[in-house]
Design an enzyme around this catalytic site. Sequence first.
Site, mmCIF file in Angstrom:
data_model
loop_
_atom_site.group_PDB
_atom_site.id
_atom_site.type_symbol
_atom_site.label_atom_id
_atom_site.label_comp_id
_atom_site.label_asym_id
_atom_site.label_seq_id
_atom_site.Cartn_x
_atom_site.Cartn_y
_atom_site.Cartn_z
ATOM 1 C CG ASP A 226 7.368 35.231 -15.994
ATOM 2 O OD1 ASP A 226 7.069 34.305 -15.229
ATOM 3 O OD2 ASP A 226 8.093 35.083 -16.988
ATOM 4 C CG HIS A 277 8.941 31.228 -15.182
ATOM 5 N ND1 HIS A 277 8.749 32.264 -16.074
ATOM 6 C CD2 HIS A 277 9.342 30.162 -15.927
ATOM 7 C CE1 HIS A 277 9.035 31.845 -17.300
ATOM 8 N NE2 HIS A 277 9.398 30.580 -17.236
ATOM 9 C CG ASN A 380 10.082 25.361 -22.972
ATOM 10 O OD1 ASN A 380 10.778 26.002 -23.745
ATOM 11 N ND2 ASN A 380 9.812 25.761 -21.760
ATOM 12 C CB SER A 460 10.910 30.515 -19.944
ATOM 13 O OG SER A 460 9.563 30.259 -20.203
#
Length: 821
Positions: A226, A277, A380, A460
Amino acid sequence: MLRRLALLGLLGLAACPGDNKDDDDDTDTLKGTIAGSLQPFQAGSAAANAGSSLDAFFSLPGAKDLSQKVSKALAARGVWRTGIPSKPLTHEASLLPGEIIIRFDTPDLSAEEAVAQARVAGYHVVHQAYLSETQHLLRYEVSQPQAMSGGTPTVRALTEAEHVRVLQQVQAVQGVQNAESNLRVRALAVPNDPLYSRQWHYKNMNLPAAWELGTGSESIVVAVVDTGITRHPDLDSRVLPGVDLISSAANAGDGDGVDTDPTDNGRDLPNGGSSYHGTHVAGTIGASSNNGVGVAGVTWSGRNILPVRVLGTQGGSTADIIAGVTWASGGSVPGVRVNTTPARVINMSLGGSGAPSSQLQSAINAATERGAILVVAAGNENENTSSSYPCNQQNVICVGAARFNGKRASYSNFGTQVDVMASGGQTSEDRNGDGFPDGVLSTLPNSTNQPSYEWYQGTSMATPHVAGIVALMLAQDATLTAADVEAILKETADTTSQCSEGCGAGLVDAYAAVLRAKGGGDPSLPPKLAITTTQLSFTGASSQALTVRNNGGGTLQVSVAVSGANASAVSVSSSSLSVPAYKSTALNVSVTPGSLAPGSYVAQIDLTGASGAGSAQVLVKFRVGATDEKDAVIGFAYLDAAGEVQVDDDGIALVPASGGYNYSLKMTPRDYLVLASIDDTGEGDYFDDGDRVGFWRDTTQVETVTVTRGKTTSGISFTLVPYQSDDDHTPTTTIGGACTTNGACGTDGLCLTGASFPGGYCTQDCVSDSCPSGSACYSNDQGATAYCFVTCTPSSGNTQGSCRTGYRCVSDGAGNGACLP
């Protein structure tokens, strides 16, 4: 000039909701169109619009124009966050002040002898318990004279500072072998983290029952491929030495390319802000749990989270992701240190649009051969996953996002590539009525880079739930292969969450999956009733489903009834349910207010399992006669040549609630950041504490929108959620404390007294307002009203547990409990 043009734009939009086109304006041919809709968070206590408008806003003395407000917010805050105060949360006190465990040299001392030997000058001592032949529990208190002369002296509890001083003195007493503080401990099946009560997403996936089987193993390493990670007290003890595999120094943003420091430096958003994130994802997988601090993770303890940084200030690249998958799984990446802690699970909450990558597939296949299991996000964009990678790769478990009711979230991608769903949140909703967005709550730095906790939504956020559950499964049986794990997740999933467009096998059931990994459920065990939530919230006439589970063998028979003064307004789809072993079923709950006057109401659903299978109650909160929603204001910001935020003359407009929050605007072609807000506080300001705020795409993916001359860019739709700054907000009510008057319970507090509440009980009405952390909303008198009660860890027999004297910890059927008389 900006103010005058903005007002003209507002007037034009107000005259024609959803369309500001002016056929007489020749400049329109030089513009492009941008269109979409706003989805305001529906708070149960939302106030009506008192007629405020931007005209009133602009006329306020000293008011800043919207462009300045947007500019300040973008520059100072980076991203807007929602929810809890973002000051670092302190450890929830587990010390029992004054209580000291003492081991004496001499065995078999009487209570009087123990007190006499360990007496400390100036303190009153009480013998509380014998613990062994030499161990005693003593309680030290402060003696103080009564205010009235000649009165009997009274005692009070020690402060923590006094406790420390007394403990030091006791340790020095001759004949005392050792002494230590008595600490409050709890059962481990449900974590004591104070914000766990806000993590509805765990109960939705049956995690409390899974934790009864195990909370993970330090030997099962989970890699987070990530943005890297930030320091956080709820994560630091769990993080292994990772690596930064971003090959571009410009993208890495840390002055070099590949290195051994996986720290997330932020600045990955178009406006220079930071999503952090990877820290949020890592917290869901494994925030330190049952430590009395912050939130809980799916796995609870052990240094086994491996940060692998592949996403930088400009996103990521397939090449860096390939290196990340290779290194994380124990493969060799030349020039990079050997990974001595290869991951069994690799979480990739990332993706892009395009065909499957053969190079990435090679890396995935090699990682799988090394024993790694890859869990990836579906994306998304509300699109088919056929063009979303790595979801469309082979040998991965692709995860879609579900909202509170278990159904597909509005943004989640879908399709045949989706294997299972997991809770990803829908921040525009509050379907359990706790006053907070139905997002996923996890670890995150705040805008001043201090440790905090925030709600995000997205696939996520769904993916790390599954990664954590896979780690729980491997802790039971480390020989499981990727194919084994995928098959178990699908076979045990809650099929009520399936959808026609493609939601895989349904919502993961953590308990059923971990139980299968352990060897399967015993069909001879008795049925056991469980539910996903103890609270549902409705506005007007509406309905939603409640998931009822059987966490045991045999067939569970459940009788269902509605109680309370407002029971006639609530109906259920069936008065009896039959649930197979280790499966679930949906109970539809509907509210029909009928002739009820405008206001807020509660009722209660009572579920009773046959033959002692357990019982549960669900509080139904509903609002009648909700006033019209307030209009929103939308702004389109861009960076000028100097890098400063500007707002286009046409880029400030009202989005009327009466038009369903739809908008369509003519804009000068360029790249924009799209922002919107609702003035919920009625102060005439926007983007302030208490207002609903949103931006495109969402809190985890802030993106620019390109407006092209002569073309329409549609679907620029996003949610607006309650905004709260980083200022410290001290709770006004202390729940669970003893009291005799309302004043003893804070400005919003109520003191429940009488025989039903020995010693009094501080609480607050929770029909319209949310309960503070560490408490939850329950009905205690058959649905006539509802109050906040301290949450606790239930045990067999409804014993006192962590509740104060005179109260017991009663299970609520959803993996938690409440301290009740």
